[in-house]
Every structure is written in structure tokens, then in C-alpha cells.
Design a protein around this motif. Structure first.
Motif, PDB file in Angstrom:
ATOM      1  N   GLY A   1       0.829  -1.192   0.000  1.00  0.00           N
ATOM      2  CA  GLY A   1       0.000   0.000   0.000  1.00  0.00           C
ATOM      3  C   GLY A   1       0.863   1.240   0.000  1.00  0.00           C
ATOM      4  N   ARG A   2       0.221   2.399   0.101  1.00  0.00           N
ATOM      5  CA  ARG A   2       0.983   3.652   0.175  1.00  0.00           C
ATOM      6  C   ARG A   2       1.662   3.739   1.533  1.00  0.00           C
ATOM      7  N   MET A   3       2.642   4.612   1.626  1.00  0.00           N
ATOM      8  CA  MET A   3       3.340   4.906   2.881  1.00  0.00           C
ATOM      9  C   MET A   3       3.884   3.637   3.565  1.00  0.00           C
ATOM     10  N   GLY A   4       4.341   2.698   2.760  1.00  0.00           N
ATOM     11  CA  GLY A   4       4.962   1.489   3.313  1.00  0.00           C
ATOM     12  C   GLY A   4       3.990   0.530   3.993  1.00  0.00           C
ATOM     13  N   ARG A   5       2.702   0.760   3.799  1.00  0.00           N
ATOM     14  CA  ARG A   5       1.742  -0.141   4.452  1.00  0.00           C
ATOM     15  C   ARG A   5       1.531  -1.396   3.610  1.00  0.00           C
TER      16      ARG A   5
ATOM     17  N   CYS B   1      -9.677  20.248   7.326  1.00  0.00           N
ATOM     18  CA  CYS B   1      -8.993  18.951   7.465  1.00  0.00           C
ATOM     19  C   CYS B   1      -7.608  19.122   8.060  1.00  0.00           C
ATOM     20  N   LYS B   2      -7.080  17.997   8.475  1.00  0.00           N
ATOM     21  CA  LYS B   2      -5.728  17.944   9.042  1.00  0.00           C
ATOM     22  C   LYS B   2      -4.882  17.097   8.113  1.00  0.00           C
ATOM     23  N   LEU B   3      -3.716  17.604   7.728  1.00  0.00           N
ATOM     24  CA  LEU B   3      -2.840  16.835   6.837  1.00  0.00           C
ATOM     25  C   LEU B   3      -1.525  16.526   7.548  1.00  0.00           C
ATOM     26  N   THR B   4      -1.131  15.263   7.509  1.00  0.00           N
ATOM     27  CA  THR B   4       0.168  14.911   8.063  1.00  0.00           C
ATOM     28  C   THR B   4       1.168  14.879   6.913  1.00  0.00           C
TER      29      THR B   4
ATOM     30  N   ALA C   1       0.911  14.017   1.479  1.00  0.00           N
ATOM     31  CA  ALA C   1       0.469  14.034   2.875  1.00  0.00           C
ATOM     32  C   ALA C   1      -0.566  12.943   3.070  1.00  0.00           C
ATOM     33  N   GLU C   2      -0.839  12.700   4.314  1.00  0.00           N
ATOM     34  CA  GLU C   2      -1.899  11.756   4.699  1.00  0.00           C
ATOM     35  C   GLU C   2      -3.035  12.631   5.224  1.00  0.00           C
ATOM     36  N   MET C   3      -4.226  12.444   4.653  1.00  0.00           N
ATOM     37  CA  MET C   3      -5.343  13.282   5.100  1.00  0.00           C
ATOM     38  C   MET C   3      -6.064  12.582   6.249  1.00  0.00           C
ATOM     39  N   GLY C   4      -6.196  13.276   7.381  1.00  0.00           N
ATOM     40  CA  GLY C   4      -6.805  12.647   8.555  1.00  0.00           C
ATOM     41  C   GLY C   4      -8.319  12.755   8.545  1.00  0.00           C
TER      42      GLY C   4
END
Ligand code: BTN
Length: 320
Positions: free
Chosen positions: A119-123, A280-283, A317-320
């Protein structure tokens, strides 16, 4: 072992085979036979067990075959070469290798099951046998390297349009490319590209669609975040039809992109998005950012309006 057991039951065409006979042929204990039967059931086989008579196969999971897929394909450029696998580590790896060996644009790699789906982000990506569409497609776009993220958004548009049309479900895109039904994820997109001296050599478009997974395929903690098309609609879907529908939609949007650039794709993405105009919050790799997404930039970056009124592009980014 499981494949052998499935083949033995299939050979008997719905007749019972005793546990003893199976354990003798497979050279394992009857408890081991029973454990493998349970595993087959998890993979979608319907098996009837009788204390006296043994086991009999009632139904097998549906399989993607060239016979089921090829007549459904309406595309001219994509999916004209299809490689089907029963089990792979990741279709992305096979596609990478074939791309390096010169496989043409549109080559499609499909697997019934992935042992190390990425998956994305190493998942990792859950890819149980016979239940989903786990596929990777080779593209050889002639675009500048920095435009590659546009292809991620393009893929989300094509997949969203195809799945809405084929299932009638209300599916939206969460930035950048997750497809959601009522806030729960039904598919994932992973683009991996290879470049040389700032020139894009090829892109592997990886798509995972949770088609006919049931509740028991997921762990408890996943269930409030993910859903399958089957769980959402209450019916089983034909995976070959979904693959063909996606390819048709992808070819149409990709051709539009080649002819007119990103602008029409951006409009399509914005119309299907469920992430715009909501706080929204973005990491991000640089830390957490908060704001209101207002649209997409030409580059494919998300335009985030900050509290101070400034609008900034966010690339990853990852959207929370
Ligand atoms: C995500 O994290 O949302 C992206 C998931 C992408 C999964 C697909 S399944 C087919 C292809 N092979 C992989 O190993 N990953 C992609």
C-alpha cells in the motif's frame, strides 16, 4: 496442500470424499485435513461436512480467466496483453520486471491473491484469494517527471467513474486517490515510477479493489475504516466486468489527458472529490497542517487554504 485438496474435491464434482481418504491421499492427519478445509472456506469455497460421509464441495470461488475477461474488453491500447497469476508476492513487482524487459504500454498483471500486497506509505495491502481485483498496469507516458502525481489523480477519476457506473454506489474520492463509500475505503491506488536522468521511463499503476470480501476477511480494527463493494451493495460482483470497466474508463480519461492536458482531469477529480471545502488535518513529511482544501493545482498538488488566508500547495500528505 490446499490447492491439492481443492483439486481433489473439485474432481469429485459435488460427491462426498471421506476425511480418511483425503488424509491418506494427502499424507496428513485428519485434523490437518480439517484445518485446510477451514482455510479453503475462508478463501471462498463452500464445503459441506458430514461426520459420516466426509466433505463435499458445494461451490468454488469465482476465478478471473482470460475466457471471462477478454470478451469484455473494449479497449484499444490497454489490457491488450494480460498476465494472470494465481498467487504472487505483489503484482507491482511482476509489472516492474516486465516493464524493465520492455513490455508495452497497457500490459496488465492480475493476481487472484497477493502474499505481500503493498500500500501507500509502506503499508501492506490485504489481498485474499479470489475476492478482489489486485492488478498492476504498465504505462509509458511521455510527460515531464514532475507531472507524475497527475496520473495518480487520473487513476482515481477513472476508477471512481467505472465503479459508480458498474455498482450504482455513491463513491467519492478522498485526496489524493482513496475511494470511499460513507467514509470507508473500498480501493487503493499505488503509482510507482522509474526514471532515468529526470526522464520518466515507465509508471506502474497499482490498483486494489475490495470487491467480494466479507466481514471475516478483515480484522476487527479495520472494519470501521474499510468496506467491500459486496458489503456495501449486498450483492456479489463479477470481477472481470470491473476490470474491463476500469480499463475502458482509464483509456478514455488517459486519452483525454494526452490530448488536452490535466485541466479536464482536474475538473473531473474535483467533481468526484469528498475532501474539498471541509476543514482537514494533513500529516506531511514536514509536520501537521490544518486548513480547507479548495481544489487542485496544475501540478496535481492539493491547494490548502490556511487560517491566515494564504493558499499553499501540498504535494504529499496523509489526510486525517
Ligand atoms: C493504498 O495504500 O491505498 C494503495 C494500495 C494499492 C494496492 C494494489 S493491489 C495491486 C497492486 N499490487 C500491490 O502490491 N499493491 C497494488
Amino acid at each position: 496442500m490446499r490447492e491439492q485438496l481443492a483439486a481433489l474435491l473439485e474432481e469429485k464434482q459435488g460427491e462426498y470424499v471421506s476425511g480418511e481418504q483425503l488424509s491418506r491421499i494427502l499424507n496428513v492427519s485428519r485434523t490437518a485435513v480439517w484445518k485446510h478445509i477451514r482455510k479453503l472456506e475462508e478463501e471462498g469455497y463452500k464445503i459441506e461436512a458430514s461426520r459420516k460421509l466426509g466433505y463435499r464441495l458445494v461451490d468454488s470461488p469465482d476465478q478471473i480467466t482470460l475466457t471471462s475477461l477478454l470478451p469484455r474488453l473494449t479497449t484499444v491500447r490497454l489490457g491488450r496483453s494480460v498476465k494472470l497469476f494465481d498467487e504472487v508476492d505483489s503484482t507491482q513487482n511482476i509489472a516492474q520486471k516486465l516493464a524493465e524487459e520492455g513490455a508495452p504500454e497497457g500490459t496488465l498483471i492480475l493476481a487472484e491473491r497477493q502474499l505481500s500486497g503493498r500500500g501507500r506509505m509502506g503499508r501492506s495491502w490485504l489481498s485474499p484469494k479470489g475476492r478482489g481485483v489486485w492488478m498492476s498496469m504498465i504505462l509509458r507516458p511521455t510527460i515531464p517527471l514532475p507531472y507524475t502525481p497527475q496520473l495518480t489523480l487520473l487513476t482515481a477519476v477513472a476508477l471512481c467513474r467505472a465503479l459508480r457506473r458498474l455498482t450504482g454506489l455513491e463513491i467519492g474520492i478522498k485526496w489524493p486517490n482513496d475511494l470511499l463509500i460513507d467514509g470507508r475505503k473500498i480501493s487503493g491506488i499505488l503509482l510507482e515510477s522509474s526514471a532515468e536522468e529526470e526522464r520518466l521511463r515507465h509508471v506502474i499503476v497499482g490498483v486494489g479493489i475490495s470487491v467480494n470480501l466479507d466481514k471475516q476477511h478483515y480484522t476487527e480494527d479495520m472494519l470501521d475504516r474499510v468496506i467491500s463493494l459486496k458489503m456495501a451493495a449486498g450483492i456479489t460482483f463479477d470481477r472481470s466486468e470491473i476490470i474491463a470497466g476500469f480499463l475502458a474508463e482509464f483509456e478514455a480519461v488517459y486519452t483525454l489527458y494526452e490530448q488536452e492536458g490535466f485541466a479536464p482531469v482536474r475538473s473531473l477529480w474535483e467533481a468526484l472529490s469528498v475532501s474539498l471545502h471541509k476543514p482537514c488535518k494533513l500529516t506531511t513529511p514536514q509536520g501537521i497542517m490544518e486548513g480547507i482544501p479548495v481544489g487542485l493545482a496544475d501540478s496535481g498538488a492539493l491547494l490548502l487554504k490556511l487560517e491566515d488566508g494564504d493558499t499553499v500547495p501540498v504535494f504529499s500528505a496523509e489526510m486525517g
